[in-house]
Write an enzyme that holds these catalytic residues in place. Sequence first.
Site, PDB file in Angstrom:
ATOM      1  CD  GLU A   1      -4.226   3.712  -1.014  1.00 36.64           C
ATOM      2  OE1 GLU A   1      -5.177   2.788  -0.842  1.00 36.64           O
ATOM      3  OE2 GLU A   1      -3.211   3.669  -0.288  1.00 36.64           O
TER       4      GLU A   1
ATOM      5  CG  ASP B   1      -4.628   8.185 -12.396  1.00 32.01           C
ATOM      6  OD1 ASP B   1      -5.209   7.909 -10.925  1.00 32.01           O
ATOM      7  OD2 ASP B   1      -5.361   9.164 -13.118  1.00 32.01           O
TER       8      ASP B   1
ATOM      9  CG  HIS C   1      -6.764  12.640  -9.313  1.00 30.63           C
ATOM     10  ND1 HIS C   1      -7.724  11.673  -9.732  1.00 30.63           N
ATOM     11  CD2 HIS C   1      -7.908  12.174  -7.562  1.00 30.63           C
ATOM     12  CE1 HIS C   1      -8.511  10.153  -9.171  1.00 30.63           C
ATOM     13  NE2 HIS C   1      -8.490  10.593  -8.067  1.00 30.63           N
TER      14      HIS C   1
ATOM     15  CG  ASN D   1      -4.787  11.474  -4.940  1.00 28.95           C
ATOM     16  OD1 ASN D   1      -4.196  11.444  -6.998  1.00 28.95           O
ATOM     17  ND2 ASN D   1      -5.486  10.822  -4.719  1.00 28.95           N
TER      18      ASN D   1
ATOM     19  CG  ASP E   1      -1.782   0.986   0.995  1.00 26.72           C
ATOM     20  OD1 ASP E   1      -2.994   0.824   0.538  1.00 26.72           O
ATOM     21  OD2 ASP E   1      -1.819   2.370   1.021  1.00 26.72           O
TER      22      ASP E   1
HETATM   23  P1  GH3 Z   1      -1.704   5.153   4.066  1.00 28.77           P
HETATM   24  O1  GH3 Z   1      -0.767   5.855   4.672  1.00 28.77           O
HETATM   25  O2  GH3 Z   1      -2.958   4.963   5.601  1.00 28.77           O
HETATM   26  O3  GH3 Z   1      -2.477   4.093   3.331  1.00 28.77           O
HETATM   27  O4  GH3 Z   1      -3.175   7.150   3.567  1.00 28.77           O
HETATM   28  P2  GH3 Z   1      -3.746   6.599   2.189  1.00 28.77           P
HETATM   29  O5  GH3 Z   1      -3.609   8.649   1.907  1.00 28.77           O
HETATM   30  O6  GH3 Z   1      -2.296   6.714   1.382  1.00 28.77           O
HETATM   31  O7  GH3 Z   1      -4.823   5.990   2.318  1.00 28.77           O
HETATM   32  P3  GH3 Z   1      -6.279   6.535   2.562  1.00 28.77           P
HETATM   33  O8  GH3 Z   1      -7.009   5.226   2.136  1.00 28.77           O
HETATM   34  O9  GH3 Z   1      -6.428   7.584   2.862  1.00 28.77           O
HETATM   35  O10 GH3 Z   1      -6.176   7.016   0.720  1.00 28.77           O
HETATM   36  C1  GH3 Z   1      -6.575   6.902  -0.235  1.00 28.77           C
HETATM   37  C2  GH3 Z   1      -6.116   7.691  -1.756  1.00 28.77           C
HETATM   38  O11 GH3 Z   1      -6.234   7.098  -2.302  1.00 28.77           O
HETATM   39  C3  GH3 Z   1      -7.716   8.250  -1.289  1.00 28.77           C
HETATM   40  C4  GH3 Z   1      -8.260   8.197  -2.769  1.00 28.77           C
HETATM   41  O12 GH3 Z   1      -9.191   8.978  -3.928  1.00 28.77           O
HETATM   42  C5  GH3 Z   1      -6.943   7.870  -3.849  1.00 28.77           C
HETATM   43  N1  GH3 Z   1      -7.634   6.759  -4.911  1.00 28.77           N
HETATM   44  C6  GH3 Z   1      -8.271   5.772  -4.670  1.00 28.77           C
HETATM   45  N2  GH3 Z   1      -7.786   5.041  -6.896  1.00 28.77           N
HETATM   46  C7  GH3 Z   1      -7.266   6.287  -6.995  1.00 28.77           C
HETATM   47  C8  GH3 Z   1      -7.053   6.259  -8.744  1.00 28.77           C
HETATM   48  O13 GH3 Z   1      -6.707   5.444  -9.234  1.00 28.77           O
HETATM   49  N3  GH3 Z   1      -5.936   7.406  -8.904  1.00 28.77           N
HETATM   50  C9  GH3 Z   1      -6.174   8.497  -7.925  1.00 28.77           C
HETATM   51  N4  GH3 Z   1      -5.152   9.218  -7.622  1.00 28.77           N
HETATM   52  N5  GH3 Z   1      -5.978   8.219  -6.687  1.00 28.77           N
HETATM   53  C10 GH3 Z   1      -6.839   7.304  -6.032  1.00 28.77           C
HETATM   54 MG    MG Z   2      -2.192   4.631   1.919  1.00 28.48          MG
HETATM   55 MG    MG Z   3      -5.190   1.673   1.326  1.00 26.19          MG
END
Ligand code: GH3
Ligand code: MG
Ligand code: MG
Length: 306
Positions: free
Chosen positions: A230, A205, A201, A196, A188
């Site tokens: 992610e 990606d 965003h 982001n 992760d």
């Molecule tokens: P942690 O270190 O605890 O994992 O924190 P984090 O910010 O990585 O995790 P969190 O689950 O809070 O946030 C994950 C983010 O990933 C939220 C979501 O908007 C973003 N995300 C999910 N899918 C995609 C994608 O396909 N593209 C982009 N750019 N962002 C994405």
């Molecule tokens: Mg994360």
């Molecule tokens: Mg995650």
Amino acid sequence: YVPKDTPAAFEYTIKMIRRIHHNPGIRVLVVDDSATIRGYLRQLLRRHLYEVLEAPEADTALRMLRDDPTIRLVLSDHDMPGKSGVVMVSEIRRFRSHEELAIIGISASQDPAMTARFIKAGADDYLNKPFNHEEFFCRVTRNVEFVENLRALSRAAHEDPLTGLPNRRYFFENVLKQTQPFGVAMVDIDHFKHINDRFGHDIGDLALKRVADLLRAQFPGKHIARFGGEEFVILAQARSEQDMLAAMETFRASVADAVFPTSRGELRFTLSIGVAAGLPDVSALLKLADERLYMAKSRGRNQVCT
Ligand code: GH3
Ligand code: MG
Ligand code: MG
Ligand code: MG
């Protein structure tokens, strides 16, 4: 509207050629013990630019199909020395699904049950000899289009469009069948939300694509999937957790050291990874790897936990 000099233009041209000439380059295997009938079918199919392969009996055809997964259509006779067409079709279906290959039975048999026998064995369609040319081409085209559409659908259902990696659905459908000793790693990206928020965003990606590229490069031949936003999963043969730990530690360190140039400046990020191995069932391993991933997060991120 015809786009010029772009990959889209190229695709458009190919589509037009296909529409005009009926599927050039699509491979069809003709199975018949009569060289005359094979020659006749070959000549008919070539008129529509199909690429034609031939086999005089079932076992040769089975071997050719095993060696060449790009064959999209089989046209098969029934009465042949050795295996019958119907038996051959049932054997083909043990290793080639309807999503990969269309099969049309063709026979001069007067048996009214022949259509049902072919279709029950796994054929998609049946034609009685002698046949009308137009009907022949209608059925061939229809069956090829159908298998191509199924392939496109299956790909859309199993592939993550952003990274090109298999998705969660593919992972569960294919990996739960695993019988070898193996381990899983759950990866992760740390503070991905910050990437982001700070870079946008689209750069988020890009980070996901880079991680996918690095995973593919460092774990060739392994099952890798994008599991969630992610989050990525790797499944590899491993007798113990130590087997997998070293490889994942190398991966974690390489990402932590990497600088990714972007249009909005240099991007750096880290990974947290949970590893589990040595249990016979995938669901249990995934659960354990997930718990260990959260352990890695709570201990400060940028680390691998077993
Ligand atoms: P942690 O270190 O605890 O994992 O924190 P984090 O910010 O990585 O995790 P969190 O689950 O809070 O946030 C994950 C983010 O990933 C939220 C979501 O908007 C973003 N995300 C999910 N899918 C995609 C994608 O396909 N593209 C982009 N750019 N962002 C994405
Ligand atoms: Mg994360
Ligand atoms: Mg995650
Ligand atoms: Mg025959």
